[in-house]
Every structure is written in structure tokens, then in C-alpha cells.
Design a protein around this motif. Structure first.
Motif, mmCIF file in Angstrom:
data_model
loop_
_atom_site.group_PDB
_atom_site.id
_atom_site.type_symbol
_atom_site.label_atom_id
_atom_site.label_comp_id
_atom_site.label_asym_id
_atom_site.label_seq_id
_atom_site.Cartn_x
_atom_site.Cartn_y
_atom_site.Cartn_z
ATOM 1 N N ARG A 1 61.677 51.129 60.797
ATOM 2 C CA ARG A 1 61.510 50.445 62.539
ATOM 3 C C ARG A 1 61.767 51.878 62.960
ATOM 4 N NH1 ARG A 1 64.974 45.403 62.774
ATOM 5 N NH2 ARG A 1 63.745 45.697 65.481
ATOM 6 N N ASN A 2 60.858 51.988 64.233
ATOM 7 C CA ASN A 2 61.510 53.718 65.316
ATOM 8 C C ASN A 2 60.871 53.613 66.138
ATOM 9 O OD1 ASN A 2 62.090 55.577 65.793
ATOM 10 N ND2 ASN A 2 61.000 56.894 64.900
ATOM 11 N N PRO A 3 61.644 52.920 67.654
ATOM 12 C CA PRO A 3 63.052 52.941 67.096
ATOM 13 C C PRO A 3 63.686 51.937 67.138
ATOM 14 C CG PRO A 3 62.577 53.265 69.833
ATOM 15 C CD PRO A 3 61.525 53.070 68.580
ATOM 16 N N VAL A 4 64.771 51.472 66.880
ATOM 17 C CA VAL A 4 66.139 50.279 66.342
ATOM 18 C C VAL A 4 66.455 50.370 67.454
ATOM 19 C CG1 VAL A 4 66.991 48.957 64.584
ATOM 20 C CG2 VAL A 4 65.189 50.761 64.171
ATOM 21 N N ASP A 5 66.655 49.334 68.311
ATOM 22 C CA ASP A 5 67.443 48.619 69.327
ATOM 23 C C ASP A 5 68.656 47.695 69.234
ATOM 24 O OD1 ASP A 5 66.851 50.509 71.095
ATOM 25 O OD2 ASP A 5 65.201 49.156 71.766
ATOM 26 N N SER A 6 69.833 47.392 69.052
ATOM 27 C CA SER A 6 70.937 46.709 68.702
ATOM 28 C C SER A 6 72.132 46.498 69.497
ATOM 29 C CB SER A 6 71.601 46.652 66.824
ATOM 30 O OG SER A 6 72.262 48.539 67.858
ATOM 31 N N ALA A 7 71.726 45.678 69.647
ATOM 32 C CA ALA A 7 73.071 45.265 70.929
ATOM 33 C C ALA A 7 74.724 44.702 70.236
ATOM 34 C CB ALA A 7 72.296 43.890 71.788
#
Length: 636
Positions: free
Chosen positions: A44-50
Motif C-alpha cells: 500500500r503506497n501511500p498509506v493514510d492514517s488518521a
């Protein structure tokens, strides 16, 4: 053997926060990578995390203490007196009151209750919790809005996208149709051939049951109404054959009851009046009203003992069939009728005339109904396609709102329960739904009081007029009986007899007018009348103070005339007045106008030509009869 473990801890350590300290890292578990699982790994590229950086808050709710209320009834005896005290004995009650008032507990209780009561009274005087603060603003907004209506939908037959959900298929064309108030799936309808049918929409469009032709109406059924019953299956119908029939839809083979609308109360079908509309108020289950094609409204009572007593009263005022009949939902004793060119409001207390009515329209009125929310508003439809909304508290002579709905005549009208939506049906099958403005479907302030006052005032006025007319009729009857006049049926007169009677009446009126003018002239002094000449003019007594001569004295000699004058001068004044009133019409004609000479045109008078003669002496002649008579009415 029982083993027990006792864990002890100092109380000072209870609730002590945890203490953290730094130490080097320590590997607890080491899991080496597995190359066999690499095929199942997805990059997974890019990976967004909140990440939420706010602190978590706990939810806390607090409920007040719950109070359970219980209703209890107490049978309170007068004063709550003890058993040994008789409340009827004044001395015992006074003695017991003095004893109780001296009790210390009684005084403390009264003082405590007095403080609580005083607090409540002051609180109620300070703030009225039931006060309406914005009522004036709302009423002002409603009053400022002009009456209006807008079309919501128009339903026309034959339009593809407006297909009905269900089509009812009767054996004969339907004239009326009503929903069952207890079951919206059941309908009852009256057919053109006199049969009564009912449908259940859950079973399709064909009628579930039909009444047999032998026991049904003989004319179209123009009214069918459901009755208030436990089973919800009873109804009654009316037709122009003059009958009202009661039915039970579970057995339509024969009616349960029959009433013939014979206002003579003889029960004869040939004298019955044809029914056009029915009215039934559920709050009065035994009473109903029928509007007839003769313009008479018949009030009936179903529970009367005999058939003649079932017709209680009649109301007559329309010149044609009564197409609509509706009771006011707020005042059941007041009802609305629509017929001919007017709509009329009646009261059950006045039977001879209506208490209010609209103006005569140019087009025929076809239907009408009361508003369900306002007691002073009603609706009417006309044959020129116009819907009228009347508010008689606002305007009495003209409708508050007139709206041209369509070009074809409107035939029916129905109002929704909330009073905001009106449905109008035309002769061509077009249904128009209209939404009226809020001012016409919102109860105004004091409207019920004002409507009640207006109904009572108009009812009282009609009662006074009815009593006056009744008194005048009684006086006329007593006068005719006192004179001994016997009312006989006159035979049919021929045209010639009618002409002769009219001619006699005409001459009597003219002679009475001439006699009145002659009497007025005799009271003023005169000389000779201008235009009079010959021997006949000197023989007429025109001098003041002398009595007038009769026609026979004028024909006598001058000497005889003087003697007659001398005798008349000795008569009392009363006899002179009586003799003046008894003068013949011929003399009055001669006094009013100088007598012309006879032209010898006929021999009806029997005198020779050349004699001075009055007009009335030769009425049958062709000349001198009407020629001087007609101008006499125009001369001063």
C-alpha cells in the motif's frame, strides 16, 4: 483441609498512582520473517492514517428522582364529623368545633398549611404559566392574509399517467357512492336503475352483493348514507320515487325498513316527494333530513311510533330541487341547503323561512358544504364552473373568494377533514384539487361566539316575523267571519266576463277620483265656472252656503230648484253631509266638467238632440262618453 490465602495491603497504598521508571529495552518475543507469506502481502503506497489527538471524555447522565402518582377516591362525609357527632345538630357541631380549635396540633397544622397556600397564591399572581405571549402576532398575520386558493392537481379521465388504482364496475351507472366510516375498504353505491350495491376493494372491482330489483327503488338512487351501528353494516338510501329504505349489506335481498315521503302524512306513494339528497348527523342517530326535487326539506325521525309521526317538519324556500343539504358541524340545529340560484341557512326552530340566504346568482348552484374547522365558512359550486367561499362574519352580500375552476359546470364538492383541501368534480369527469389559504381554514379568535350570536339573532328575528304574519292571518280570518262572508269557490270566468269586470273596476276608480275632486272644489267660493254657457249653466248652484242639488233637481224647473234649495237650507249640517256623500256619479261628472250638447249620435238616452247632457247619461254612445272623461284625471 481448607487452604486460605489472605492478601494484605496497607490502606495508605489504596488509590496511589502508578510510578513509571526508565530502563533499557528488552526483547520479549522475536518472530523471524517467513518468506512463504510474501506472496500474500499487498503493498500500500501511500498509506493514510488518521490520528485523533483530543482527549476522550466519558458520558455522564443524571436522572431526577422518579415520582409515582396514584389516583385515589375518598368518600367524604359532610365535615368529616366523628360517629358520635350528628351534623344535623347545631349545638353538637359548635361544641365540637370549639374543642378542636383549642387543640395545639390543629393550630400548628393550620399555620403550616397557611404558609404553603400563601406561597402558591403569590406565585400564581406573579406569573401566569398559561399565558399566551405570541397569540396577537399570529392572529394579526392570519387576518392580513387575503383569501386565496391554489390548484394542487387536476385529474382527468383518459390520461395515461393518471391511471386509477381500482375501477368499480356496477351493473348500472352509479349516481352516488360513500365510504364506510368504520372500514375504508367497503363502499356502498346507488345505481341509476334503483339498485343498491356494495363493494369490498380487497375483493376486486365487481360488487359483492346487489339488492334485488323487485324490492329496490323505482328511480335512480340519489342518496346513500352509512348509519352508526355496532356492526358497521347498516345504511339507508333515498330516491326520486319518494321512498327512503334502510338496508343491511349482509342481506340486501330486502330492506329492513321503509318510509314514504308523503308530507300529508297519509303514506300514499302517489303523493310522495322525490328525494334528491340525504343528510345524517352521527351525533343525532335517530334524526335525518331529506332534500326533495320540489324544493322542500323534510325532517324525519326514524324511531317514531307510527309512519305519519316519522315526518316531523318541513322547510320550504327553494324554487327548484335541493341539490345539497348539510348540517353545521359546530351547531347541528343549523343546516345549509343549496338549490335554484341561492344557498340558504336554516334553523330547526324556524320552519316558515330561512334565517340567512345568499344573493340570487346568474348561474345555477349545484352543490355546497360547511367548513370542517370554521363555523362561519361554507363552500358552493356553480354551473358556470365557479367555486365560491363564503365567510358571513366577514362579508354577507358577496363571497369572500370566487375562483373560476374550469369552463364546464361543477357538479360535486367535497372537503378534507382538516379543511385545507377542496375537491371539485365537473360534469365532464374532471377532478380539481385546491388548497385554500390558511385564513379560511384556521379558527379565528371569538369566531364561535360571534357565529352563535349571529345565528341566535337571526333566528329570533325570523320568529318575530313569523308571529307577526300569523297574527295578521288570524285578524283577516276573524274580520271575514265577522262580516259573515262565506268563502265560496268562484266558477271559472270566461274572457268576456273578466273583461267586463275589469272595465267596471276601472270606471269605479275613475268616478271615485272625480267625486273626491268635486267635494274638494265645493268647499271653495267660486263664480261661474269658465267654459259653462247656455241655460244649463245658470241653474247650477255655485254660491257658498247653499247645499248641492241632486241630479233630479237639476232636471226640474228653475222655480222647483229654488224651492228645493230653500228646503235644503233648513236641513241640519249632518244630513247635508250625508246627502253630499250619496250624490250620483252623473252630477259629479257635470260639476267637474260642463255638459256638452248632445250630438244626436244615438238614441240611448231617449232625449232629443240639442239638450245639454252629461257624459254619464250617454255611456253607451259613440261620442261624448270617454272623450271628456280621460282628460279629467290630468287637470288640477
Amino acid at each position: 483441609m481448607e487452604i486460605m490465602y489472605v492478601y494484605t495491603r496497607k490502606r495508605s497504598e489504596f488509590g496511589r498512582p502508578c510510578s513509571f521508571s526508565d530502563r533499557p529495552a528488552k526483547v520479549s518475543v522475536d518472530i523471524p520473517p517467513d518468506p512463504g507469506m510474501a506472496s500474500g502481502f499487498v503493498l500500500r503506497n501511500p498509506v493514510d492514517s488518521a490520528v485523533q489527538h483530543t482527549s476522550d471524555m466519558s458520558e455522564h447522565e443524571v436522572n431526577t428522582e422518579r415520582v409515582e402518582v396514584e389516583s385515589r377516591g375518598v368518600n367524604h362525609v359532610e365535615g368529616g364529623w366523628p360517629k358520635d357527632i350528628n351534623p344535623q345538630e347545631v349545638e353538637q357541631t359548635i361544641r365540637f368545633r370549639k374543642k378542636v380549635e383549642k387543640d395545639e396540633n390543629y393550630v400548628n397544622t393550620i399555620m403550616h398549611l397557611g404558609a404553603l397556600m400563601e406561597h402558591c397564591v403569590k406565585q400564581n399572581n406573579a406569573i401566569n404559566i398559561y399565558e399566551e405571549y405570541f397569540e396577537d402576532e399570529e392572529m394579526a398575520e392570519l387576518e392580513d392574509e387575503p383569501p386565496s386558493a391554489k390548484t394542487i392537481n387536476v385529474i382527468r379521465s383518459g390520461v395515461r399517467y393518471q391511471e386509477p388504482e381500482l375501477v368499480l364496475k356496477p351493473s348500472s351507472p352509479l349516481v352516488c357512492l360513500e365510504y364506510n366510516p368504520k372500514d375504508s375498504h367497503v363502499l356502498v353505491g346507488g345505481c341509476y336503475n334503483g339498485q343498491l350495491a356494495y363493494w369490498d376493494t380487497r375483493k376486486g372491482g365487481l360488487p359483492v352483493e346487489l339488492s334485488t330489483v323487485e324490492v329496490s327503488h323505482r328511480d335512480p338512487v340519489y342518496g346513500a348514507v352509512w348509519l352508526q351501528s355496532k356492526t358497521g353494516t347498516e345504511c339507508f338510501s333515498a330516491s326520486t320515487d319518494g321512498q327512503v329504505l334502510w338496508w343491511d349489506i349482509r342481506k340486501l335481498s330486502e330492506p329492513t325498513e321503509t318510509l314514504v315521503l308523503d308530507i300529508t302524512r297519509k303514506g300514499l306513494r302517489e303523493n310522495a316527494l322525490g328525494a334528491v339528497t340525504l343528510e345524517f348527523e352521527p351525533t343525532m342517530p335517530t334524526k335525518f333530513m331529506v332534500g326533495t326535487e320540489q324544493g322542500i326539506v323534510i325532517a324525519c325521525n326514524r324511531k317514531a311510533k307510527t309512519p305519519s309521526e316519522k315526518i316531523t317538519s318541513t322547510y320550504s324556500g327553494h324554487h327548484g330541487p335541493v341539490y345539497a343539504l348539510s348540517r353545521n358541524p359546530f351547531y347541528p340545529k343549523v343546516f345549509l341547503t343549496v338549490g335554484d340560484w341561492t344557498a340558504r341557512i336554516w334553523s330547526e326552530e324556524t320552519k316558515e323561512s330561512s334565517i340567512m340566504w345568499t344573493k340570487y346568482h346568474l348561474s345555477y348552484l349545484t352543490d355546497g358544504c360547511w367548513s370542517t374547522v370554521r363555523p362561519a365558512v361554507f363552500f358552493t359550486t356553480r354551473s358556470d364552473g365557479t367555486l365560491d367561499v363564503w365567510d358571513f362574519l366577514f362579508k354577507q352580500k358577496d363571497p369572500s373568494l370566487s375562483l373560476k375552476v374550469c369552463d364546464e359546470p361543477l357538479a360535486s364538492l367535497r372537503l378534507q377533514d382538516n379543511g385545507c383541501v377542496v375537491g371539485c368534480g365537473s360534469k365532464l369527469g374532471t377532478i380539481t384539487l385546491l388548497e385554500i389559504s390558511s385564513g379560511l381554514c384556521t379558527l379565528q379568535r371569538n369566531e364561535k361566539t360571534l357565529a352563535t350570536a349571529m345565528f341566535e339573532r337571526e333566528t329570533k328575528r325570523e320568529k318575530i316575523l313569523e308571529a307577526r304574519h300569523r297574527e295578521m292571518r288570524l285578524k283577516e280570518r276573524a274580520r271575514s267571519e265577522g262580516q259573515g262572508t262565506e268563502v265560496e269557490e268562484r266558477p271559472m270566468e270566461s274572457p268576456q266576463e273578466v273583461l267586463d269586470r275589469a272595465r267596471r273596476d276601472f270606471f269605479e276608480v275613475i268616478e271615485a277620483e272625480l267625486q273626491r275632486r268635486a267635494q274638494a272644489e265645493t268647499h271653495h267660493p267660486r263664480g261661474k265656472v269658465p267654459g259653462t254657457g247656455g241655460a244649463g249653466s245658470d241653474s247650477l248652484p255655485w254660491r257658498r252656503g247653499r247645499g248641492s242639488a241632486s241630479a233630479s233637481q237639476l232636471k226640474n224647473h228653475a222655480g222647483e230648484e229654488a224651492a228645493a234649495k230653500g228646503e235644503e237650507s233648513q236641513l241640519p249640517r249632518d244630513e247635508e253631509e250625508e246627502e253630499e256623500d250619496a250624490k250620483v256619479s252623473a252630477l259629479q261628472l257635470r260639476v267637474a266638467f260642463p255638459p256638452p250638447p248632445c250630438w244626436g249620435c244615438c238614441s240611448s238616452c231617449g232625449e232629443g238632440p240639442g239638450r245639454a247632457r252629461g257624459v254619464s247619461a250617454c255611456v253607451g254612445g259613440s261620442r261624448g262618453s270617454l272623450t271628456p272623461l280621460l282628460p279629467s284625471l290630468q287637470e288640477p
